[in-house]
Scaffold this active site. Structure first.
Site, mmCIF file in Angstrom:
data_model
loop_
_atom_site.group_PDB
_atom_site.id
_atom_site.type_symbol
_atom_site.label_atom_id
_atom_site.label_comp_id
_atom_site.label_asym_id
_atom_site.label_seq_id
_atom_site.Cartn_x
_atom_site.Cartn_y
_atom_site.Cartn_z
ATOM 1 N N ARG A 181 13.277 31.828 84.854
ATOM 2 C CA ARG A 181 12.239 32.202 85.830
ATOM 3 C C ARG A 181 12.746 32.150 87.272
ATOM 4 N NH1 ARG A 181 11.324 33.556 81.596
ATOM 5 N NH2 ARG A 181 9.495 33.235 80.298
ATOM 6 N N SER A 231 1.608 32.338 81.680
ATOM 7 C CA SER A 231 1.914 30.917 81.528
ATOM 8 C C SER A 231 1.895 30.255 82.902
ATOM 9 C CB SER A 231 3.293 30.734 80.890
ATOM 10 O OG SER A 231 3.312 31.265 79.587
ATOM 11 N N GLU A 301 4.590 27.614 87.481
ATOM 12 C CA GLU A 301 5.327 28.880 87.445
ATOM 13 C C GLU A 301 4.714 29.902 88.397
ATOM 14 O OE1 GLU A 301 6.108 32.143 83.987
ATOM 15 O OE2 GLU A 301 6.701 30.097 83.517
#
Length: 306
Positions: A181, A231, A301
């Site tokens: 990420r 998420s 995130e």
């Protein structure tokens, strides 16, 4: 014209001279441009329709020290209820596509659905993992987006990007520091104009079957019926965020219309009328409870803006 004191009327005129008057909006509600469906107004919302327009607009903003944020599909973004004091530069207009052998080049504003559909149409496999990710090609490179065992790092060849000094360069994937990420695009402030992926010839029926299977699995396990940013937390080393959240008793925890999904605890969702403050409150509660009970600090995130 600097920082929070920038003259937005002057900025609107300057950007309109570059992009066209219809491509610069004032007080644009960000709830209409994020998958969380929350967020107050951006002072200015600019939509370049070409790479040249994007480069010129960014140069204009940087020269005058006007705060700006580059927006893809808004699928990993939480904008505050107060909005954004600056210019949102939307990459939606960067739509180009070209092919050279097994390499496909997409404009940064092309959605991952459009990209995976095009790969299917051409009988090229390898991008199926991205078929249900609700983001753009540029955003996927920025985050090294991935799902179901695949990630952009597996297929990315290079990006064309606006560098921090304003120049435009082709940067090979192996120089982008693609990680979980994250990427050099994110850490160094590069702006993706287009991305080239290398795929492999494959039976379209096989590609389609894989995409249908992944779509079915997403629909079964993820709360796609509600607004969210996917998420909410990164996967902590040695753990699964959803299990930690469930074991901490946070599944279903709710503030206003923001809730830890009862379908998948890794998602914080907007049940309909959540505010950014509601979402932040839920995220903070989950982080505190998981850390208190298990000693693990969940890292968000989602990018917060404003």
């Amino acid at each position: 014209m600097s920082g929070e004191t920038f003259d937005r009327r002057a900025a609107a005129r300057g950007l309109a001279a570059i992009l066209g008057s219809g491509r610069v909006l004032e007080d644009e509600p960000m709830s209409e441009h994020t998958t969380f469906r929350v967020g107050g107004p951006a002072d200015l919302y600019a939509v370049p329709e070409s790479a040249d327009g994007l480069v010129r607009a960014l140069a204009w903003l940087r020269e005058r020290d006007v705060p700006y944020f580059l927006l893809g599909k808004g699928s990993d973004l939480l904008v505050s209820d107060a909005g954004y004091r600056g210019v949102i530069v939307a990459a939606d207009g960067l739509k180009g596509f070209s092919r050279e052998g097994d390499e496909l080049t997409f404009g940064a504003g092309v959605s991952l659905k459009e990209a995976t559909d095009k790969a299917l149409e051409l009988g090229l496999g390898g991008l199926e993992f991205a078929c249900g990710i609700p983001g753009s090609v540029g955003g996927a490179c920025y985050m090294n987006a991935g799902a179901y065992g695949g990630q952009m790092a597996d297929v990315l060849v290079r990006v064309r990007a606006v560098m921090p000094d304003g120049s435009v360069a082709d940067v090979p994937a192996d120089e982008l520091e693609l990680g979980y990420r994250t990427s050099l695009i994110r850490t160094a402030g590069l702006v993706v104009v287009s991305a080239t992926v290398r795929l492999e010839p494959r039976d379209p029926a096989e590609i389609s079957a894989t995409m249908q299977d992944l779509t079915r699995r997403r629909e079964e396990k993820q709360p796609l019926e509600f607004g969210s940013a996917g998420s909410t937390f990164k996967r902590p080393e040695g753990h699964f965020a959803g299990k930690l959240i469930t074991d901490a008793g946070c599944k279903g925890y709710r503030v206003g219309d923001a809730q830890v999904s009862t379908k998948h605890a890794g998602f914080v969702v907007n049940l309909g009328h959540a505010t950014a403050a509601d979402v932040h409150a839920v995220i903070e509660h989950v982080q505190e409870e998981v850390e208190r009970q298990f000693g693990v600090r969940l890292e968000c995130e989602v990018i917060s803006l404003g």
